[in-house]
Scaffold this active site. Structure first.
Site, mmCIF file in Angstrom:
data_model
loop_
_atom_site.group_PDB
_atom_site.id
_atom_site.type_symbol
_atom_site.label_atom_id
_atom_site.label_comp_id
_atom_site.label_asym_id
_atom_site.label_seq_id
_atom_site.Cartn_x
_atom_site.Cartn_y
_atom_site.Cartn_z
ATOM 1 N N HIS A 60 0.838 -1.210 0.000
ATOM 2 C CA HIS A 60 0.000 0.000 0.000
ATOM 3 C C HIS A 60 0.871 1.257 0.000
ATOM 4 O O HIS A 60 1.241 1.790 1.047
ATOM 5 C CB HIS A 60 -0.942 -0.008 1.213
ATOM 6 C CG HIS A 60 -2.068 0.966 1.091
ATOM 7 N ND1 HIS A 60 -3.367 0.652 1.385
ATOM 8 C CD2 HIS A 60 -2.094 2.255 0.679
ATOM 9 C CE1 HIS A 60 -4.145 1.704 1.167
ATOM 10 N NE2 HIS A 60 -3.390 2.681 0.750
ATOM 11 N N ASP A 151 -8.634 2.900 -3.752
ATOM 12 C CA ASP A 151 -8.139 3.507 -2.507
ATOM 13 C C ASP A 151 -8.034 5.023 -2.621
ATOM 14 O O ASP A 151 -7.618 5.554 -3.639
ATOM 15 C CB ASP A 151 -6.771 2.963 -2.102
ATOM 16 C CG ASP A 151 -6.335 3.541 -0.761
ATOM 17 O OD1 ASP A 151 -7.020 3.278 0.234
ATOM 18 O OD2 ASP A 151 -5.341 4.282 -0.728
ATOM 19 N N ASP A 304 0.919 2.644 3.755
ATOM 20 C CA ASP A 304 0.024 3.688 3.225
ATOM 21 C C ASP A 304 0.829 4.975 3.036
ATOM 22 O O ASP A 304 0.336 6.077 3.282
ATOM 23 C CB ASP A 304 -1.190 3.913 4.137
ATOM 24 C CG ASP A 304 -2.254 4.797 3.475
ATOM 25 O OD1 ASP A 304 -2.149 5.052 2.253
ATOM 26 O OD2 ASP A 304 -3.169 5.262 4.182
ATOM 27 N N GLY A 323 -2.698 11.996 5.317
ATOM 28 C CA GLY A 323 -1.672 11.044 4.910
ATOM 29 C C GLY A 323 -0.342 11.340 5.540
ATOM 30 O O GLY A 323 -0.068 12.474 5.950
HETATM 31 O O1 DOR Z 1 -4.510 9.369 4.507
HETATM 32 C C1 DOR Z 1 -4.685 8.934 3.382
HETATM 33 N N1 DOR Z 1 -4.016 9.465 2.321
HETATM 34 N N2 DOR Z 1 -5.538 7.937 3.180
HETATM 35 C C2 DOR Z 1 -5.894 7.531 1.943
HETATM 36 O O2 DOR Z 1 -6.682 6.639 1.817
HETATM 37 C C3 DOR Z 1 -5.344 8.197 0.741
HETATM 38 C C4 DOR Z 1 -4.038 8.826 1.058
HETATM 39 C C5 DOR Z 1 -3.591 9.768 -0.005
HETATM 40 O O3 DOR Z 1 -3.676 9.433 -1.194
HETATM 41 O O4 DOR Z 1 -3.112 10.853 0.341
HETATM 42 ZN ZN ZN Z 2 -6.769 4.364 1.862
#
Ligand code: DOR
Ligand code: ZN
Length: 424
Positions: A60, A151, A304, A323
């Site tokens: 991820h 996602d 992530d 993120g």
């Molecule tokens: O915090 C996040 N950032 N969660 C996500 O699902 C997408 C990601 C992003 O693309 O910045």
């Molecule tokens: Zn996500």
């Protein structure tokens, strides 16, 4: 090209090996594992004192290219991966344009080809990730997509999601789902609870995630598709997956270091640096995630990795994007939070970051065995160091872990026999 790695500790419970061993690599493959190997003319790498583990498989990662090159590019994201010991990664499709056709899958793969990191671009479930029309799953698979996901944009339309699962099942592709009900979470910044109250902001409730996990589990059960829950963050979410697994549902899930390390309180200390979707939750959730890792309900630790620019993260909390970056800190955070605390044996932590995600994606990666690709991370499991975002190879500096002391330092990353990162 021959490389002899000498004296590394190889904790690979799958093969019953655990001790200082040598690994001989030839033409990108492991050709011999044993004690005191000899290889005339080979390049020798002294790994004494280090652990030699399979290269990490991070399923991820947001590489951002094309479309958001100010946040990250394929090249900088892969350099970041290499620095973190990651040799295989799944790239998320929320780029611009989205990775919703074979040409886009190939474009990302081509850009990654020179980096030495094995990049597998996931295909979008819907065209433009708009949640309206399914993409051509067979064509995406043929181009190299290992999985399907929207996602970043949770899928709301259940008829469409059900059809997506039916199609994904036919092709044997897992569907990776970001579970959060959009109407409940809107663009809110933090978990719904004491912290959102203290800040006077609307929050993203845990139930918004749990309802969608429940929904996905039921659809997986009905369709027989393999559903993989992305970045699980709540104790009850883990429990839903646990019970579904007992029933034999084809559901797997992943979590990230932030969810077994930090709580929502971090937002009060660090503001937008701690803003992420799903949001950081409560201490009880952190403990629920740890339990899920211990009892095997959670199948993988991923990052992530979601780079954003300093300007974006400098905005007020309600406006800044969600993120955090993670590729260069995930191994250390997992070792610090799970292994050095005695919650999990070393081999289990490593399996959660390599063999297990590889297996659920059907990849021939994540183990050290004769005949497999020579993808390795060599690290000092005990070395203490301080996370410094200014040292990152990633363009993203958005981490809530800057300044944190951790244990476990990557020394070398080797991908198909090539050293793609070396400390210092
Ligand atoms: O915090 C996040 N950032 N969660 C996500 O699902 C997408 C990601 C992003 O693309 O910045
Ligand atoms: Zn996500």
């Amino acid at each position: 090209m021959r490389l002899l790695i000498q004296g590394g500790r190889v904790p690979d419970p799958a093969h019953g090996i655990d001790g200082p061993l040598d690994l001989l690599i030839e033409d990108g493959k492991i050709v011999q594992i044993g004690e005191s190997l000899r290889a005339e003319g080979a390049q020798v790498l002294d790994a004494s004192g280090l652990t030699a583990a399979p290269g990490l498989v991070d399923m991820h990662v947001h590489l951002r290219e094309p479309g958001f090159e100010a946040k990250e590019t394929v090249a900088t994201g892969c350099a970041s991966a290499a620095r973190g010991g990651v040799t295989t990664l799944v790239a998320m499709p929320n780029t611009r344009p989205a990775t919703d056709c074979p040409e886009m899958v190939r474009l990302v793969r081509d850009k990654a080809a020179l980096t030495g990191v094995n990049v597998l671009p996931a295909g979008a479930v819907t065209l433009g990730q708009k949640g309206e029309q399914l993409t051509d799953f067979a064509a995406l698979k043929a181009a190299g997509a290992p999985a399907l996901t929207d996602d970043g944009v949770p899928i709301q339309n259940l008829a469409l999601l059900r059809r997506a699962m039916q199609e994904a099942k036919k092709l044997g592709l897992p569907l990776l789902d970001h579970c959060e009900d959009r109407d409940m979470v809107r663009s809110y910044a933090v978990n719904e609870g004491t912290v959102s109250q203290a800040l006077g902001l609307p929050g993203r409730p845990a139930i918004a995630e749990e309802l969608q996990i429940m929904r996905d589990v039921m659809l997986a059960e009905e369709t027989g598709a393999h559903v993989h829950i992305c970045h699980i963050s709540t104790a009850r979410g883990v429990d839903i997956v646990r019970q579904a697994k007992v029933r034999g549902v084809r559901v797997t899930c992943e979590t990230c270091p932030q969810y077994f390390t930090l709580t929502e309180e971090e937002v009060l200390r660090q503001g937008t640096m701690a803003r992420v979707n799903p949001p950081l939750r409560t201490q009880a959730d952190v403990e629920g995630i740890r339990m899920g890792l211990i009892d095997g309900t959670i199948d993988a630790i991923v990052t992530d990795h979601a780079p954003h620019t300093a300007e974006e993260k400098a905005q007020p909390l309600p406006d800044a994007p969600s993120g955090m970056v993670g590729l260069e800190t995930s191994l250390a955070l997992a070792l610090t939070g799970l292994y050095h605390t005695g919650l999990l044996p070393l081999g289990r932590v490593l399996a959660l970051m390599s063999a297990s995600p590889a297996a659920l994606l059907g990849l021939d990666k994540g183990t050290l065995a004769v005949g497999t690709d020579a993808d390795l991370v060599l690290f000092d499991p005990g070395q203490e160091w301080v996370i410094d975002k200014n040292q990152f190879a990633s363009k993203g500096r958005n981490t809530p872990f800057h300044g944190r002391t951790v244990r476990g330092k990557v020394k070398y990353t080797i991908s198909q026999g090539n050293i793609i990162y070396m400390e210092g």
